[in-house]
Each structure stands twice: as C-alpha cells, then as structure tokens.
Design a protein around this motif. Structure first.
Motif, PDB file in Angstrom:
ATOM      1  N   SER A  58       2.793  -3.674  10.354  1.00  0.00           N
ATOM      2  CA  SER A  58       1.826  -4.046   9.306  1.00  0.00           C
ATOM      3  C   SER A  58       1.008  -5.265   9.723  1.00  0.00           C
ATOM      4  O   SER A  58      -0.201  -5.328   9.487  1.00  0.00           O
ATOM      5  N   ASP A 174      -1.228   2.244   6.303  1.00  0.00           N
ATOM      6  CA  ASP A 174       0.080   1.602   6.427  1.00  0.00           C
ATOM      7  C   ASP A 174       1.103   2.418   5.649  1.00  0.00           C
ATOM      8  O   ASP A 174       1.146   2.364   4.427  1.00  0.00           O
ATOM      9  N   GLU A 175       1.910   3.154   6.379  1.00  0.00           N
ATOM     10  CA  GLU A 175       2.926   4.014   5.780  1.00  0.00           C
ATOM     11  C   GLU A 175       2.371   4.833   4.622  1.00  0.00           C
ATOM     12  O   GLU A 175       2.865   4.737   3.496  1.00  0.00           O
TER      13      GLU A 175
END
Ligand SMILES: Nc1ncnc2c1ncn2[C@@H]1O[C@H](COP(=O)(O)OP(=O)(O)O)[C@@H](O)[C@H]1O
Ligand SMILES: [Mg+2]
Lengths: 244, 787
Positions: A58, A174-175
């Motif tokens: 991240s 992000d994810e």
C-alpha cells in the motif's frame, strides 16, 4: 526485463522508481515500510503486486498515486518528478492522471452510484459519462442506488467505475477484492481487466492472493519493503479462470 | 448542481436536528441583536427627527422672576443662537371622577405665532387662542389616561385660584417625550400632566406680566455649552436662577439617553453570548462531521479535489446553517422589535415611530454571525482539508482512555460499570465537557440576567418605599412656610401624623466638580421618612454636618470628613461650607440631608418648612385629598401607594416582555447545547452502546450511561450559570448606574430556581428526543460495518 512488445521500451515507461524509501516514525519507533525500491512500470500493462501483509504494498501504491510522499529516493511519472512535487502539484497529478480503487470501496454514502462517479467526472478534463462508466462495470441499471442499497461487489464496481470514468492514464487498485467473496471478486476483476484491455490503462492491482496473479502481465513480489521477485506471465488467464 | 453540493444538502438533511438546534441559537442571537439595535436606532432616529422638527432647545434654566427685557442680554451671550422665555408653573389639577391628587406643569406658548423652541406637536384640536385665559392644550399621555378630548374641561388651581380650563387641543413635545414629575421614578400619566396656555393669561395669573421664569435657548454651532451656562447663571443669579443646564441634563432627554445606553449594553452582552455558544456548537458539530467523513475526504482528495475545494465544502455547510439562523433571526428580531417599539411608545411619547430594521443592522448581524461561526470552525475545516489522503483513509486512532481521577479516589466497587464509563467519557475530553458546561450555564445565566431587573426593582421599591419612605403622602408647599403649617395639617380629619421637612435647591461643589440638587432638612426623631446608612441602619443627620447619598462618592469624589461647598439657589443665596458627616443608601436620585434647625440657621430664615410628610387613615383618603387641593399653600401631593402602583404598572409590560424573551432564548440555548451534545455523543458512542446492548446491558443501563453524562453536565452548569448570570447582572447594573438611579445587584432565590428549572427542563426534553433514537439502536448493523 519487460513486455515482449520490444522496441523503444524506455519511451513506454510510465513509472520509474529508484531507491524508493519510506520510513514511518511513530514516537521512538521507526518503521521501514520501503527499503529502496527500483521499479519501472510500462504503458498499458496490468501489474499485480503480491506480498504478505505489512510488506509495503500500500505504501508503494500510495506513493505512485501521489497520495503519500517518499522519505528518500525518486519516482517519476512520465516527465513529472513525484518526489519533488508540492502538494498542489500532486493534487493536479491525481486529478489528471490517476484512478484509485480502494479495498473498502470508500464510496460516499450520501451519493448515488451515478453521483459517486460524477463527483470525479466533474473535475476531469476528458471524462466519460458516469452512466457509460457504470455500464462498463455492468451497473447501468443501478444508477440511482445509494451505496447502502448495493452489495459489496456492486459497491466495488461503482468504485471501479468512479476510478475509470475520467479516463485516467493509470489505475491503482489496493486490494480491490479483499473484502469480497471469490465469485464477486471475479466480477470485479473482470471489470478491471476489461478497462485495461479496452482503454489501455496502465493498471496496478495489489493483492495478497497469489491466485489473482494469473491475470497479470507481470507479477511483482514485495516482502519486507523490498522487491523480492518480478515475473512476467507467459500466458495471461482471464479472471473467470481464476479460483481462490 | 455540483455533485458535492448535493452531498452537502443530504448531509445537512441527515443532521437536520442538530442544524436546526444550532440555527435556533444563531437565530436567537441575531434576533436579540436586531431587536435591541433596531429598536434603539429607530427610537434614536425618531427622537432626533422630532427634536429637529419641533426645535428642542440646547439649554434650559428656571428662575424666580425676571423682566422680559433680560432676554436681549441673554441673546447677546456669545454662542447663543435663539432664546425663548416662558412662564411656567406647577399647578394642582382636578379631573372629574378622579379623586387622587394630580399635579401639572403649565408652560406658556406665545399668544401670536408658534413657539420658537420646544414647539408642541398638535395631535388633535387646536392651539390656544390669543389672550384666552380659559383654554389649555393637554399632553397626550395624560389625555389618554383620562379619556380627555378637546371640548372637555379641567379644574386647575393656578397660583392659589381655581380656574376652569377648556381642553382645546392634545399635544406632544420634544421636551416631554418622557413625562416624569421631578423626583419621581417613572412617568405617571394619570397624576402628572403637561399643559400649555397662552403667555399673557398665564403670566397675569402668576404675577409674571412682562416677566418670565423659564428660559430655553439653542447654541450656535461650535459653542461651548458650559461657557454659555456659566454666563447665564451669572446673569440669572440676581433673578433667583435655579441653575442653567444643558440638554444632556434635561430630564426627558436623560431618561431616553439612559434607556438607549441600556439597550446598547444589552445588545453588547446578549448577542455575544449567543454567537459564542453558536460558534462552539458549530465547532463541535463540524469537527464531528469531519471526523466521521475522514475517509470521504480522503477519497475526494485522492481523486484530485484540492484542499480549497474540501475547505469550501465544509464552509458551505457551516454557512448554510448560519444563514438559516440569520434569516430566521432577522424575521423574529424585526417582529419582536415592532412589539418592543410599541411598548416603548407607551412610555416615550413620540408623535410617530418609524420602526425599521436598517439594512446596515441586518448586514452587521449577518456578518458578525457568519464570521464568528467560520472562525469557530476554521481550525476543524483546515485540519480536514490538509489531512494527507493516505492518512485520512485510515480510521482514526482509537480513543485514549485512562482510569479517571475519580476512580482512583473512590474504591472500585462503589462505582458501577456504567458510572465508570460516564466518568471516563467526561475525563477523556475535559475541554469539550467544560465548554458544554459553559454553554449550558449561559442558558442559566441569560435567565438570571433576564429576570434580574425585576428583582432589583422589587428590592429598590422595598428599600425606597417601605423602609425609607414610610409616609403615606408628601405634601409640598408653594413657598417656604412657617413650621406652624404642620398644625393645620394635623387638623385635617384622617391625618394621623405629620412631620415637616425643608427642601432647598443648591449647587454642591467639591474640588472642581459640582452637582445641582437639593438639601432636605429633617427633624430629629422623625419616624415617617427615615434615612439608612450604607449598612441600611437608621441614621439621623447630626447638627453640625450633612449626610450625602452614597453615589456622591462617585459624582463629586467626597467622603465623610470632607468639607463640601454648598451654593444655595434660594433666598439670600448664601455660599456655605458644610462638613460631610456620613453617607446614606439611596437608589433613586442624589440628595443631601441636614438637621432641619441647622439648615434653617444656615439659611438665616427662622423656622421655614417646604412641606410635610403625612400618615393617614386610608378610609379618609379622598377627604384628605379634597382638603389638600383646596389649601392655597399646598402646591402638590404625592401619594406613596400610587407611586408604587404606577411604577409597577408602567414597568410591567416591558418587564414581562423581557422575561418572556429571556426565557425563550435561554431555553433555546439549553436545548441547542444539550441536544447537540447528546447527538454527538450518540454518533461517537452509538457503536459502543450497541455493543454493550449486545453483551446484555439493558436499555435502562444504556440510557443511564448516556443520559448520566448529559445530566452531569447540566447539573454542573447550573451553579456556574448562577455565577455568570450574577456577573452579567452586575455588569449591566454598573454600566447603568448614574445620578438618576443605581440598580442594586439583588437576585431573588426564586429567579435562581426558575432559571435552573428552565435549563433542566430544556435539557430533559432534548435528552428525551435523543433517547428515542437510543432505544432503537440497530444492534446488527453496528456489528457488521466497520467504523
Ligand atoms: N502511517 C503509518 N504509520 C506507521 N507505520 C505505518 C503507516 N502506514 C504503514 N505503516 C507500516 O508500514 C509497513 C507497510 O505497510 P503497508 O504498506 O500498509 O503494508 P501492506 O499494504 O503491504 O500490508 C507496515 O509495517 C505498517 O505497519
Ligand atoms: Mg495494504
């Protein structure tokens, strides 16, 4: 290394990171989130960023997207130096070039799906219509629903529509499937894959799920703040072929 | 509409309860401001216009008698523009069907043409015809009180002779906007009148043919009133001058000025409280809103919105709430202002009242509120705007709880778990808790300060009319009279007791300061009219000195032991040095008191008296009045009960108005603060409370945790509110104190109880409203979503 496209690789480099370091200082404790990353990302490629929790994924993505600044080292986006950019330049950069998708969707609860997308298109220079962006992720019939009226997967697809609606040069996710079950995750990944394929948007997807790596052009492994491995997929899989 | 603006409206709608509560507080502030300032401005403008159009004089003087020829000498004084001489007399009146003593001031008007100065505004009828000695124009307030119309008649005792007067007109005058009898506290429309009669007839009746006893004049631009007054005094000394004075010391004008001062002071204090409370509430609400929207802000920024966009977004939110409040406040303020204006025109007699809310007042109210609100929220908005997006995306760090001070003091098992939670919550945010307490205490303070004047007035009446003035009537004589006159009084059937007094007009000087007043000589051992020292103990003037009203300390700077210079303005006008032997408590007016014999001796006049105090059998009242009217030496009679009753009657409406306004405003603040605290507590701790419910806590226990905190804040606020309220009251009292009156800072326990009750009730109601939500906490949703 790079894609097999060959030719003038450097001309197609979108991001270039050299010696990228990020240290968080919390009181007496220093956390080294990135410990000197060298990395090039190329136009139009779909990259999956893999690594265990806390490995710095991240942090790297946030720096690439201009959400955060590095402690040391340098990142350039095309001819923009992100490391030396001031806050308002980073804002301008995000505004013109970057689309984000977050793990927890981060939709604005008081806005409908269409409005959540419109919030972004209103300030973009060459946006698509919010309706078109939502159609691309298969939500053309849910325009006027509020986030609370949508399932997790649908919310994430609204988030993708929001990210792509301004026709960004890069899409940073992000994810995006972190909070979703696998079937729903596949639908979301299909949406991302389609955008990458049809619009040629350079796409970075963070996941800690190795199975998702199958859909990438390249897979970058991060561990403990360093790149441990970069692998080029010989044959990309379509999202619906993925299982986890 | 921009999408973000749409978000704004929806956010606002979601917090509508809080927004309305804050808007109400702002509206209250704006309304009070507009009410006070616009009333003051409207009255000031009306007054100035009236003064100008009807030629209100710049300086005035009364004297015993001077030949008309003196006028030209006065005109020659440098700085004097226009001069008007008049005949003026204090007379007794009798109105058909009204048995109480009535006095009137008659002033002359020229037989031909209209007065140069202090022109009456003729409301109805006509002015008196030339040379007629049986016509009079009557002041409007008196005419209304007795339903007099042109054509009706009145009986007057002018210079000892009965005269039937026909009312030919009803008028008002810039000189008598407020018609207070000299020495009285409030206007008495029933028992005090202003009459206008022709100069010739009035002069003849008062032995003033070719002479005058009243002077008014205007000054040229740039002239120094004090210089002119000194010269006039010098000229008039020979003619029994009672001291010239400038417009600023003219009775009616002074009362008006004091009233404006009170309005201005209130306009300084009360709206400031509301604005501060509103700014605090907005700060709390905006801070909370921003903290719940942290991740939204982060996302918006991630997509390229600038800091200024974010800042502006929240500024708009604040502005919308404030504008809502301002608009409501302007409306209510204008409406209340009209009401207050109407009350004032009962009191202050203007021919017209142009009530209007000046655009500048509205603009000032709007600007001040908007500015204060934005300043109050600036920090929160700035913090929101400058939060780095990556950081904003993370949830806020969990609150930092510690064991509280109280917990360490009190053994654990005494405190229940919910009580501990309450205390930790308060101790965790001491500043916010303190500000909430201050906010609620302001509600209490406004109640106390709003009702304070009533308590002060009750106290003044108690001291002045029950402990000092115990006489039923005060009779004044036309001229100083032999002490033997008291026997004549005692013979009147129904009179139980009579005590004489002497009143001498003087100028008191000490150092370079001076003050025009009178000295009253009283008999030792008097039991009707008593003097109280500064500790409210009885005191009698010693033979060798003078007792002064305590406020002379401020006005002249004298103290007991000092030597006071007294210039007598009567008789042979001696100038005397009198030692100050003590100070006395007196809320109304300023005076000196001496032993009657000592005063007579100083005046070298034998045993002269100016009037008598009487106590009388109330059954014989009307007979006594009738007798007194007929006695030629009696100039007028003041009846104590009438004074008290009239005082309350004239004040009642204004008092009621202010109490009502204060109550509504206080309730608004209490509601605004408590409701907002409750809503925010609910949003901050809804999850925690719902989790406790899931763990098996009952609704009652949850409510206790929740309401306990509010209850604690409210109860802690009340004593503080009492203190602040008393502080505001003494500030107002201090600001208004003058030689006219001093307002004691006395607050009744009933006022305190009432204030506390209003606050507790408002808190309770807002607690109930929020409790409804508490009872419907969605337990499942709370466990599913992430914070
Ligand atoms: N704001 C921060 N303050 C302190 N430490 C942080 C902060 N953000 C991230 N970290 C630390 O940096 C490391 C990398 O974090 P992150 O990039 O979020 O990892 P990943 O996304 O790979 O799970 C972790 O050890 C994390 O605890
Ligand atoms: Mg992460």
């Amino acid at each position: 290394m790079g894609r097999e496209a060959g030719g003038a690789l450097s001309a197609r480099t979108v991001f270039q990171a050299r010696g990228l370091t990020k240290v968080y200082t919390m009181g007496a404790v220093q956390v080294h989130a990135l410990r000197g990353i060298d990395l090039d990302l190329y136009e139009g490629e779909l990259v999956v960023l893999l690594g265990p929790s806390g490995s710095g994924k991240s942090t790297l993505l946030n720096i690439l997207g201009g959400l955060d600044t590095a402690t040391d080292g340098e990142v350039t986006y095309r001819d923009h130096n992100l490391t030396s950019a001031a806050d308002n330049e980073l804002t301008e950069y995000r505004r013109q070039h970057v689309g984000f998708v977050f793990q927890f969707y981060n939709l604005i609860p008081s806005l409908t799906a269409r409005e959540n997308v419109a919030v972004v298109t209103e300030i973009a220079s060459t946006p698509m219509k919010p309706e078109d962006a939502l159609s691309m992720v298969g939500l053309g019939d849910r325009l006027d629903h509020f986030p609370a009226q949508l399932s997790g997967g649908e919310q994430q697809r609204v988030a993708i529509a929001r990210a792509i609606a301004k026709n960004p040069m890069v899409l940073l996710c992000d994810e995006p499937t972190g909070a979703l079950d696998s079937a729903t995750g596949v639908v979301v990944l299909e949406a991302l894959e389609r955008v990458n394929r049809e619009l040629g948007t350079t796409t970075v997807i963070i996941t800690h799920n190795a199975d998702i790596a199958g859909m990438a052009d390249r897979v970058i492994h991060l561990s403990n703040g360093l790149i441990s491995d970069i692998r080029t997929n010989e044959s990309k899989k379509a999202p619906h072929e993925l299982h986890w | 509409m921009k999408t973000l603006d749409r978000k704004l409206l929806r956010d606002l709608w979601k917090m509508k309860g809080q927004a309305v509560a804050i808007a109400l507080v702002i509206a209250s502030g704006v309304a009070t401001y507009v009410l006070l300032i616009s009333t003051m401005n409207s009255l000031t403008q009306t007054r100035d216009r009236f003064y100008q159009e009807y030629a209100f004089a710049d300086a005035f003087a009364s004297l015993k008698r001077a030949p008309d020829g003196l006028k030209s000498r006065i005109s020659e004084i440098p700085g004097v523009a226009q001069v008007e001489t008049r005949v003026s007399a204090e007379v007794k009146l009798q109105v058909a069907g009204f048995y109480e003593p009535v006095t009137a001031r008659i002033v002359s008007v020229p037989d031909f043409g209209s007065p140069v100065l202090n022109r009456p505004y003729l409301r109805r009828g006509r002015m008196v015809a030339a040379w007629r000695d049986d016509e009079a124009v009557v002041s409007e307030a008196f005419a209304e009180a007795h339903r007099l119309r042109p054509g009706d008649s009145l009986d007057a005792v002018i210079n000892g002779r009965w005269k039937r007067l026909r009312v030919v007109g009803i008028a008002l005058s810039p000189e008598f906007v407020l018609q207070v009898r000299p020495g009285a506290l409030s206007p008495d429309y029933k028992r005090y009148a202003i009459l206008w009669m022709g100069r010739h007839s009035l002069g003849v009746a008062n032995n003033m043919d070719g002479a005058f006893n009243d002077l008014s004049l205007t000054l040229t631009a740039g002239a120094h009133p004090d210089d002119v007054i000194t010269r006039i005094d010098a000229i008039l000394a020979k003619y029994g001058g009672l001291g010239a004075y400038a417009r600023k010391d003219q009775m009616s004008h002074r009362f008006l000025t004091e009233e404006f001062r009170q309005l201005q002071r209130s306009a300084d204090i009360f709206p400031t409280i509301f604005i501060a409370v509103a700014a605090f509430l907005l700060n709390v609400v905006v801070t909370r809103t921003i903290s719940t929207q942290r991740d939204q802000i982060a996302v918006i920024k991630a997509f390229g919105y600038r800091n200024t966009d974010i800042g502006l977004h929240y500024v708009k939110l604040v502005a919308l709430i404030v504008v809502l409040g301002i608009v409501a406040g302007l409306g209510v303020g204008a409406w209340l202002g009209r009401g207050l204006g109407r009350i004032y025109t009962e009191f202050y007699r203007f021919p017209y009242l142009n009530y209007q809310v000046q655009p500048s007042v509205a603009a000032a109210a709007a600007a001040i509120n908007l500015l204060a609100a934005l300043t109050g929220t600036l920090l929160a908005v700035r913090r929101a705007a400058s939060l780095p997006p990556a950081e904003a995306m993370r949830p806020e760090p969990p609150a930092d709880f510690r064991k509280t001070f109280m917990e360490r003091l009190v053994p654990q098992r005494i405190l229940s778990q919910p009580t501990r939670i309450i205390m930790r919550n308060i101790e965790r945010r001491p500043v916010k808790a303190l500000l909430s307490i201050i906010g609620i205490s302001m509600a209490c303070a406004i109640m106390v300060a709003g009702r304070f004047s009533k308590d002060a007035i009750d106290y003044m009446v108690e001291i002045q009319f029950r402990r000092i003035q115990r006489e039923d009537m005060t009779v004044t004589f036309v001229e100083p009279t032999s002490r033997k006159a008291v026997y004549e009084m005692r013979r009147v059937p129904g009179v139980e007791h009579a005590e004489v007094f002497r009143s001498v007009p003087v100028v008191m000087r000490f150092g370079h300061r001076s003050y025009r007043t009178s000295i009253r000589g009283v008999e030792p051992g008097a039991s009707l009219h008593l003097l109280l020292d500064e500790q409210f103990r009885h005191i009698t003037p010693p033979r060798g000195g003078i007792l002064l009203t305590d406020y002379f300390r401020t006005i002249l700077g004298v103290r007991p032991g000092d030597l006071l210079t007294v210039e007598v303005l009567e008789g042979s006008r001696p100038v005397l040095q009198v030692p100050v032997s003590g100070m006395i408590s007196q809320f109304i007016g300023l005076m000196g008191y001496m032993d009657l014999d000592a005063l007579n001796r100083l005046m070298k006049e034998g045993s002269a008296v100016s009037g008598v105090y009487l106590s009388a059998d109330s059954l014989h009242r009307h007979e006594i009045y009738r007798k007194l009217v007929q006695m030629p030496r009696v100039a007028g009679t003041l009846v104590r009960e009438d004074e008290i009753r009239n005082f309350y009657e004239t004040q009642a409406e204004a008092l009621l108005f202010f109490t009502m306004v204060a109550t509504v405003l206080a309730a608004t603040i209490a509601f605004g603060v408590v409701y907002n605290s409750a809503r925010i507590a609910l949003s901050e701790r809804g999850r925690e409370l719902a989790s406790l419910r899931v763990l098996g806590y009952t609704r009652g226990e949850i409510s206790y945790i929740f309401m306990g905190e509010l209850g604690f804040l409210t109860l802690a606020a009340i004593p503080m509110g009492f203190l602040i309220g008393k502080g505001i009251s003494s500030n107002i009292a201090k600001a208004l104190e003058s030689d006219l009156y001093r307002i004691p800072v006395v607050i009744d326990s009933w006022t305190y109880s009432f204030a506390a009750a209003v606050v507790v009730l408002s808190a309770f109601v807002s607690g109930l409203i929020v409790r409804r939500r508490l009872d419907h906490l969605d337990l499942v949703a709370v466990l599913k979503t992430r914070e």
